[in-house]
Design a protein around this motif. Sequence first.
Motif, PDB file in Angstrom:
ATOM      1  N   PHE A  13       0.804  -1.217   0.000  1.00 38.65           N
ATOM      2  CA  PHE A  13       0.000   0.000   0.000  1.00 38.65           C
ATOM      3  C   PHE A  13       0.840   1.270   0.000  1.00 38.65           C
ATOM      4  N   ARG A  14       2.151   1.132   0.058  1.00 40.03           N
ATOM      5  CA  ARG A  14       3.030   2.310   0.117  1.00 40.03           C
ATOM      6  C   ARG A  14       2.841   3.217  -1.103  1.00 40.03           C
ATOM      7  N   SER A  15       2.606   2.626  -2.265  1.00 36.64           N
ATOM      8  CA  SER A  15       2.528   3.422  -3.487  1.00 36.64           C
ATOM      9  C   SER A  15       1.106   3.812  -3.899  1.00 36.64           C
ATOM     10  N   VAL A  16       0.087   3.390  -3.148  1.00 40.61           N
ATOM     11  CA  VAL A  16      -1.269   3.770  -3.546  1.00 40.61           C
ATOM     12  C   VAL A  16      -1.479   5.252  -3.272  1.00 40.61           C
ATOM     13  N   ASN A  17      -2.236   5.871  -4.142  1.00 37.63           N
ATOM     14  CA  ASN A  17      -2.478   7.292  -4.002  1.00 37.63           C
ATOM     15  C   ASN A  17      -3.981   7.539  -4.054  1.00 37.63           C
ATOM     16  N   VAL A  18      -4.635   7.388  -2.905  1.00 31.47           N
ATOM     17  CA  VAL A  18      -6.074   7.641  -2.827  1.00 31.47           C
ATOM     18  C   VAL A  18      -6.319   8.734  -1.791  1.00 31.47           C
ATOM     19  N   GLN A  19      -7.424   9.405  -1.961  1.00 31.65           N
ATOM     20  CA  GLN A  19      -7.780  10.489  -1.050  1.00 31.65           C
ATOM     21  C   GLN A  19      -8.227   9.897   0.288  1.00 31.65           C
ATOM     22  N   PRO A  20      -7.528  10.227   1.378  1.00 24.87           N
ATOM     23  CA  PRO A  20      -7.951   9.681   2.673  1.00 24.87           C
ATOM     24  C   PRO A  20      -9.222  10.347   3.183  1.00 24.87           C
ATOM     25  N   LEU A  21      -9.991   9.571   3.911  1.00 23.34           N
ATOM     26  CA  LEU A  21     -11.147  10.115   4.617  1.00 23.34           C
ATOM     27  C   LEU A  21     -10.627  10.713   5.916  1.00 23.34           C
ATOM     28  N   THR A  22     -11.094  11.886   6.249  1.00 24.35           N
ATOM     29  CA  THR A  22     -10.597  12.530   7.462  1.00 24.35           C
ATOM     30  C   THR A  22     -11.680  12.735   8.505  1.00 24.35           C
ATOM     31  N   ASN A  23     -12.928  12.745   8.087  1.00 23.37           N
ATOM     32  CA  ASN A  23     -14.023  12.996   9.021  1.00 23.37           C
ATOM     33  C   ASN A  23     -14.945  11.780   9.047  1.00 23.37           C
ATOM     34  N   VAL A  24     -14.556  10.767   9.804  1.00 23.92           N
ATOM     35  CA  VAL A  24     -15.342   9.531   9.846  1.00 23.92           C
ATOM     36  C   VAL A  24     -16.130   9.454  11.144  1.00 23.92           C
ATOM     37  N   GLU A  25     -17.311   8.883  11.038  1.00 26.50           N
ATOM     38  CA  GLU A  25     -18.173   8.739  12.208  1.00 26.50           C
ATOM     39  C   GLU A  25     -18.460   7.273  12.479  1.00 26.50           C
ATOM     40  N   PHE A  26     -17.424   6.452  12.310  1.00 26.05           N
ATOM     41  CA  PHE A  26     -17.538   5.027  12.633  1.00 26.05           C
ATOM     42  C   PHE A  26     -16.218   4.592  13.239  1.00 26.05           C
ATOM     43  N   SER A  27     -16.272   3.487  13.947  1.00 28.91           N
ATOM     44  CA  SER A  27     -15.085   2.965  14.611  1.00 28.91           C
ATOM     45  C   SER A  27     -14.161   2.308  13.585  1.00 28.91           C
ATOM     46  N   VAL A  28     -12.907   2.734  13.574  1.00 26.20           N
ATOM     47  CA  VAL A  28     -11.918   2.145  12.677  1.00 26.20           C
ATOM     48  C   VAL A  28     -11.196   1.056  13.454  1.00 26.20           C
ATOM     49  N   SER A  29     -11.860  -0.094  13.576  1.00 29.24           N
ATOM     50  CA  SER A  29     -11.276  -1.219  14.300  1.00 29.24           C
ATOM     51  C   SER A  29     -11.773  -2.524  13.691  1.00 29.24           C
ATOM     52  N   VAL A  30     -10.972  -3.558  13.845  1.00 23.33           N
ATOM     53  CA  VAL A  30     -11.304  -4.875  13.294  1.00 23.33           C
ATOM     54  C   VAL A  30     -12.656  -5.320  13.839  1.00 23.33           C
ATOM     55  N   GLY A  31     -13.515  -5.769  12.924  1.00 20.70           N
ATOM     56  CA  GLY A  31     -14.840  -6.239  13.294  1.00 20.70           C
ATOM     57  C   GLY A  31     -15.921  -5.190  13.127  1.00 20.70           C
ATOM     58  N   SER A  32     -15.535  -3.911  13.062  1.00 20.40           N
ATOM     59  CA  SER A  32     -16.517  -2.849  12.837  1.00 20.40           C
ATOM     60  C   SER A  32     -16.967  -2.883  11.382  1.00 20.40           C
ATOM     61  N   THR A  33     -18.089  -2.230  11.110  1.00 21.60           N
ATOM     62  CA  THR A  33     -18.631  -2.185   9.760  1.00 21.60           C
ATOM     63  C   THR A  33     -18.528  -0.774   9.213  1.00 21.60           C
ATOM     64  N   VAL A  34     -18.066  -0.667   7.985  1.00 19.79           N
ATOM     65  CA  VAL A  34     -17.992   0.622   7.302  1.00 19.79           C
ATOM     66  C   VAL A  34     -19.392   0.936   6.772  1.00 19.79           C
ATOM     67  N   PRO A  35     -19.958   2.082   7.135  1.00 18.25           N
ATOM     68  CA  PRO A  35     -21.328   2.393   6.725  1.00 18.25           C
ATOM     69  C   PRO A  35     -21.469   2.621   5.224  1.00 18.25           C
ATOM     70  N   ALA A  36     -22.691   2.465   4.728  1.00 19.14           N
ATOM     71  CA  ALA A  36     -22.970   2.648   3.300  1.00 19.14           C
ATOM     72  C   ALA A  36     -22.731   4.076   2.844  1.00 19.14           C
ATOM     73  N   SER A  37     -22.649   5.015   3.778  1.00 25.62           N
ATOM     74  CA  SER A  37     -22.378   6.409   3.405  1.00 25.62           C
ATOM     75  C   SER A  37     -20.968   6.569   2.831  1.00 25.62           C
ATOM     76  N   VAL A  38     -20.085   5.601   3.105  1.00 19.72           N
ATOM     77  CA  VAL A  38     -18.761   5.579   2.473  1.00 19.72           C
ATOM     78  C   VAL A  38     -18.956   4.846   1.152  1.00 19.72           C
ATOM     79  N   THR A  39     -19.004   5.617   0.071  1.00 21.22           N
ATOM     80  CA  THR A  39     -19.418   5.037  -1.212  1.00 21.22           C
ATOM     81  C   THR A  39     -18.270   4.528  -2.068  1.00 21.22           C
ATOM     82  N   THR A  40     -17.057   5.009  -1.848  1.00 17.21           N
ATOM     83  CA  THR A  40     -15.932   4.583  -2.687  1.00 17.21           C
ATOM     84  C   THR A  40     -15.044   3.608  -1.938  1.00 17.21           C
ATOM     85  N   LEU A  41     -15.047   2.359  -2.406  1.00 17.36           N
ATOM     86  CA  LEU A  41     -14.165   1.320  -1.881  1.00 17.36           C
ATOM     87  C   LEU A  41     -13.203   0.953  -3.008  1.00 17.36           C
TER      88      LEU A  41
END
Length: 85
Positions: A13-41
């Motif tokens: 992932f060192r060379s990937v160049n994607v726009q980071p999300l900075t204002n998230v309202e979900f837990s960034v931890s293993v087992g959590s679910t990324v909400p559908a409001s995050v549209t770009t995977l």
Amino acid sequence: MTSEQRTQITESFRSVNVQPLTNVEFSVSVGSTVPASVTTLYDCPDNVERILTGLPECKYIVVRDQVVILEPRTRRIVTVIERRG
């Protein structure tokens, strides 16, 4: 995941160049679910899918300085990698 696998994934992932999300309202931890409001995977690099055996397909997002790998059907976070350099 072994430390060697984690290092290989970090390198992938060192060379990937994607726009980071900075204002998230979900837990960034293993087992959590990324909400559908995050549209770009993003598709994981091929070698990451090889390293993460048992995960037939993976997507990722970047949250601040972390690469968040998730299982696309459930949107469940399977691992979080700190981005360095």
